[in-house]
Design an enzyme around this catalytic site. Sequence first.
Site, PDB file in Angstrom:
ATOM      1  N   LYS A  22       0.857  -1.208   0.000  1.00 15.36           N
ATOM      2  CA  LYS A  22       0.000   0.000   0.000  1.00 15.36           C
ATOM      3  C   LYS A  22       0.877   1.238   0.000  1.00 15.36           C
ATOM      4  CE  LYS A  22      -1.626   1.644   4.059  1.00 15.36           C
ATOM      5  NZ  LYS A  22      -1.290   3.057   4.294  1.00 15.36           N
ATOM      6  N   ASN A  23       1.923   1.219   0.856  1.00 18.18           N
ATOM      7  CA  ASN A  23       2.723   2.433   1.047  1.00 18.18           C
ATOM      8  C   ASN A  23       3.732   2.690  -0.066  1.00 18.18           C
ATOM      9  OD1 ASN A  23       1.226   2.890   3.264  1.00 18.18           O
ATOM     10  ND2 ASN A  23       2.770   2.237   4.737  1.00 18.18           N
ATOM     11  N   ARG A  92      -4.688  10.870   3.831  1.00 18.64           N
ATOM     12  CA  ARG A  92      -3.632  11.867   3.957  1.00 18.64           C
ATOM     13  C   ARG A  92      -2.513  11.626   2.941  1.00 18.64           C
ATOM     14  NH1 ARG A  92      -1.183  13.369   7.314  1.00 18.64           N
ATOM     15  NH2 ARG A  92       0.926  12.883   6.703  1.00 18.64           N
ATOM     16  N   CYS A 116      -4.358  12.404  12.624  1.00 16.58           N
ATOM     17  CA  CYS A 116      -5.143  11.160  12.565  1.00 16.58           C
ATOM     18  C   CYS A 116      -4.965  10.473  13.918  1.00 16.58           C
ATOM     19  CB  CYS A 116      -4.682  10.287  11.413  1.00 16.58           C
ATOM     20  SG  CYS A 116      -3.052   9.603  11.692  1.00 16.58           S
ATOM     21  N   ARG A 121       0.924  14.189  12.264  1.00 15.42           N
ATOM     22  CA  ARG A 121       1.226  13.988  10.842  1.00 15.42           C
ATOM     23  C   ARG A 121       1.541  15.314  10.124  1.00 15.42           C
ATOM     24  NH1 ARG A 121      -0.731   8.881   9.648  1.00 15.42           N
ATOM     25  NH2 ARG A 121       0.852   8.851   8.020  1.00 15.42           N
ATOM     26  N   ILE A 123       3.510  18.204   7.917  1.00  9.42           N
ATOM     27  CA  ILE A 123       4.244  18.077   6.645  1.00  9.42           C
ATOM     28  C   ILE A 123       5.184  19.265   6.452  1.00  9.42           C
ATOM     29  CG2 ILE A 123       2.518  16.643   5.465  1.00  9.42           C
ATOM     30  CD1 ILE A 123       1.611  19.137   4.001  1.00  9.42           C
ATOM     31  N   ASP A 305       4.841   0.467  11.802  1.00  9.77           N
ATOM     32  CA  ASP A 305       3.608  -0.147  11.287  1.00  9.77           C
ATOM     33  C   ASP A 305       3.439  -1.587  11.754  1.00  9.77           C
ATOM     34  OD1 ASP A 305       3.689   1.534   8.042  1.00  9.77           O
ATOM     35  OD2 ASP A 305       3.178   2.207  10.055  1.00  9.77           O
ATOM     36  N   VAL A 327       8.399   6.856  16.487  1.00  8.25           N
ATOM     37  CA  VAL A 327       8.124   7.511  15.212  1.00  8.25           C
ATOM     38  C   VAL A 327       6.892   8.405  15.268  1.00  8.25           C
ATOM     39  CG1 VAL A 327       7.619   7.131  12.760  1.00  8.25           C
ATOM     40  CG2 VAL A 327       9.280   5.664  13.931  1.00  8.25           C
ATOM     41  N   ARG A 397      -8.823  -0.218   4.473  1.00  8.82           N
ATOM     42  CA  ARG A 397      -7.967   0.763   3.784  1.00  8.82           C
ATOM     43  C   ARG A 397      -6.678   0.114   3.294  1.00  8.82           C
ATOM     44  NH1 ARG A 397      -5.940   4.877   7.377  1.00  8.82           N
ATOM     45  NH2 ARG A 397      -4.692   5.192   5.514  1.00  8.82           N
TER      46      ARG A 397
HETATM   47  C1  EPZ Z   1       4.438   6.745   5.942  1.00  9.05           C
HETATM   48  O1  EPZ Z   1       3.782   7.821   6.582  1.00  9.05           O
HETATM   49  C2  EPZ Z   1       3.453   5.581   5.944  1.00  9.05           C
HETATM   50  N1  EPZ Z   1       2.251   5.944   5.206  1.00  9.05           N
HETATM   51  C3  EPZ Z   1       3.077   5.207   7.374  1.00  9.05           C
HETATM   52  O2  EPZ Z   1       2.248   4.046   7.303  1.00  9.05           O
HETATM   53  C4  EPZ Z   1       4.348   4.842   8.136  1.00  9.05           C
HETATM   54  O3  EPZ Z   1       4.003   4.581   9.479  1.00  9.05           O
HETATM   55  C5  EPZ Z   1       5.340   6.008   8.061  1.00  9.05           C
HETATM   56  O4  EPZ Z   1       5.607   6.344   6.676  1.00  9.05           O
HETATM   57  C6  EPZ Z   1       6.670   5.669   8.730  1.00  9.05           C
HETATM   58  O5  EPZ Z   1       7.199   4.522   8.141  1.00  9.05           O
HETATM   59  C7  EPZ Z   1       2.268   5.915   3.849  1.00  9.05           C
HETATM   60  O6  EPZ Z   1       3.276   5.609   3.230  1.00  9.05           O
HETATM   61  C8  EPZ Z   1       0.981   6.236   3.143  1.00  9.05           C
HETATM   62  P1  EPZ Z   1       6.809  10.080   7.946  1.00  9.05           P
HETATM   63  P2  EPZ Z   1       4.442   9.310   6.536  1.00  9.05           P
HETATM   64  O7  EPZ Z   1       6.755  11.292   7.083  1.00  9.05           O
HETATM   65  O8  EPZ Z   1       5.093   9.527   5.226  1.00  9.05           O
HETATM   66  C9  EPZ Z   1       6.754  13.395  11.409  1.00  9.05           C
HETATM   67  C10 EPZ Z   1       0.371   2.707   7.709  1.00  9.05           C
HETATM   68  O9  EPZ Z   1      -0.087   2.181   8.743  1.00  9.05           O
HETATM   69  N2  EPZ Z   1       6.835  14.358  10.302  1.00  9.05           N
HETATM   70  O10 EPZ Z   1       8.027   9.210   7.912  1.00  9.05           O
HETATM   71  O11 EPZ Z   1       3.412  10.267   6.990  1.00  9.05           O
HETATM   72  C11 EPZ Z   1       5.393  12.696  11.433  1.00  9.05           C
HETATM   73  O12 EPZ Z   1       4.461  13.466  12.160  1.00  9.05           O
HETATM   74  C12 EPZ Z   1       0.888   4.133   7.747  1.00  9.05           C
HETATM   75  O13 EPZ Z   1       0.469   2.119   6.593  1.00  9.05           O
HETATM   76  C13 EPZ Z   1       6.982  15.708  10.603  1.00  9.05           C
HETATM   77  O14 EPZ Z   1       7.030  16.094  11.766  1.00  9.05           O
HETATM   78  O15 EPZ Z   1       5.564   9.138   7.676  1.00  9.05           O
HETATM   79  C14 EPZ Z   1       5.707  11.392  12.114  1.00  9.05           C
HETATM   80  O16 EPZ Z   1       5.687  11.564  13.514  1.00  9.05           O
HETATM   81  C15 EPZ Z   1       0.738   4.769   9.115  1.00  9.05           C
HETATM   82  N3  EPZ Z   1       7.061  16.604   9.582  1.00  9.05           N
HETATM   83  C16 EPZ Z   1       7.138  11.090  11.661  1.00  9.05           C
HETATM   84  O17 EPZ Z   1       7.689  12.324  11.183  1.00  9.05           O
HETATM   85  C17 EPZ Z   1       7.006  16.211   8.264  1.00  9.05           C
HETATM   86  O18 EPZ Z   1       7.103  17.079   7.372  1.00  9.05           O
HETATM   87  C18 EPZ Z   1       7.220  10.052  10.543  1.00  9.05           C
HETATM   88  O19 EPZ Z   1       6.489  10.567   9.454  1.00  9.05           O
HETATM   89  C19 EPZ Z   1       6.862  14.828   7.980  1.00  9.05           C
HETATM   90  C20 EPZ Z   1       6.791  13.924   9.009  1.00  9.05           C
END
Ligand code: EPZ
Length: 423
Positions: A22-23, A92, A116, A121, A123, A305, A327, A397
């Site tokens: 999915k990811n 998202r 969520c 989350r 960006i 995850d 994380v 999902r």
């Molecule tokens: C991806 O989310 C995955 N989702 C998540 O899987 C997965 O848990 C995560 O990567 C970590 O491996 C998808 O790929 C659709 P991050 P993402 O940016 O990209 C903070 C599932 O269950 N952060 O690595 O959102 C953020 O808040 C889902 O399949 C910032 O602060 O993960 C989080 O605490 C859940 N600022 C941490 O970093 C930013 O600009 C990791 O986020 C970006 C992120």
Amino acid sequence: MSSIVVVGGRRLTGEVRVGGAKNSALKLMAAALLAPGASTLTNVPAIADVDVMHELLAGLGAGAVRSDHALTIDASSLTSHEAPYEMVARMRASTSVLGSLVARLGRARVALPGGCNIGSRKIDMHIEGLRALGVHVDVAHGYIEAVAPDGLTGTVVPLDFPSVGATENLLMAGALARGRTVIENAAREPEIRDLIAFLETMGARIEGAGTSTVTIDGVESLHACEHEVVGDRIEAGTYVVAGALGKGPVTVRGFDPEHLDIVLAKLAAAGVDVDRAKDGVTISRSGPVQPVDVATLPYPGFPTDMQAQFMTLMAVADGSSVITENVFENRFMFADELSRMGADIRIDGHHALVRGVPQLSAAPVRCTDLRGGAALVLAGLVADGTTAVTDVHHIERGYEGFVQKLASLGAEIRTEAAPGAEE
Ligand code: EPZ
């Protein structure tokens, strides 16, 4: 809302095959926007999030046609640069069109994703990274307005944290930027490597896949192509834990076991027999589950995850373990539901102390998020009695045929429509 009903105590044996990740699939769909023409993705999972991304692409003018597990996306002529709030609020990961839209069209208007059930989350790293590439980004009225009137110019972009999403947006933006983009502290997840492989097939010039420093030499244009989505390591890990709980032998195919290295190592430490093959693994257990501490970290660390699924296993271990979530800031929501099934869990900040109990007891529980929901169903596999898990749209999902695959392993499990819902 339908629910999943599972009767605990059945031994699980047999073989399941996981689908594409999915990811990865969601980001590959976003990356298809970078090139005019029709790209075909194969091994695309039939899950709700893919349907939402399909709808989003159509709204941008990129028609997509699915046939079985293949998806052909024609991004020849995009008619919009906007990912509206109602789409982003549903998923998202819609924000992953930001980089490809601004690279292809020079502008993008993407709704800010809300938080969520697992965290805020944010960006900010996506936005700062795009600004570094010369994109003017304003955030107002719940939208990100990104404009690059002079195109994008490569530069060094250090990430405070190896964010998966930020790395992906910057890869897609850098692919068409002028000059060289270097992402420092880039995420190294297998899904990132899969996106890089797709971009390279499209004609992008990228070095350092799978390392923390990724270099992209921008090109004038990219071309449509075909790509097979990498096997879903998290879907696989979920069935691996099911096999550990249900004693097995259970074989999980369709993924690279190297992508679950640390999870398989932790399962072995927990007394589970792990027999690796090239495209999968066979799991069995004869003795008690041993307690094992884990701390989630970016890849190649223990994947966040898999945290919920592993906590379910530790909930019935012969001793106490500490699970640390590094994380996301709020990813223990489902533990309160697991505790309703008799788990002995004490949360202290981002640590969870899990004292194993001889057996969980079936109870009505509610999915709080995708992986937590799957973990509650796993708990039902070994609980005393019949467990009903509601709000299973969270599970739909990200898991194709979750109930069917567990039933094929011998679980006594079914989906029940909510009373009064249309059949
Ligand atoms: C991806 O989310 C995955 N989702 C998540 O899987 C997965 O848990 C995560 O990567 C970590 O491996 C998808 O790929 C659709 P991050 P993402 O940016 O990209 C903070 C599932 O269950 N952060 O690595 O959102 C953020 O808040 C889902 O399949 C910032 O602060 O993960 C989080 O605490 C859940 N600022 C941490 O970093 C930013 O600009 C990791 O986020 C970006 C992120």
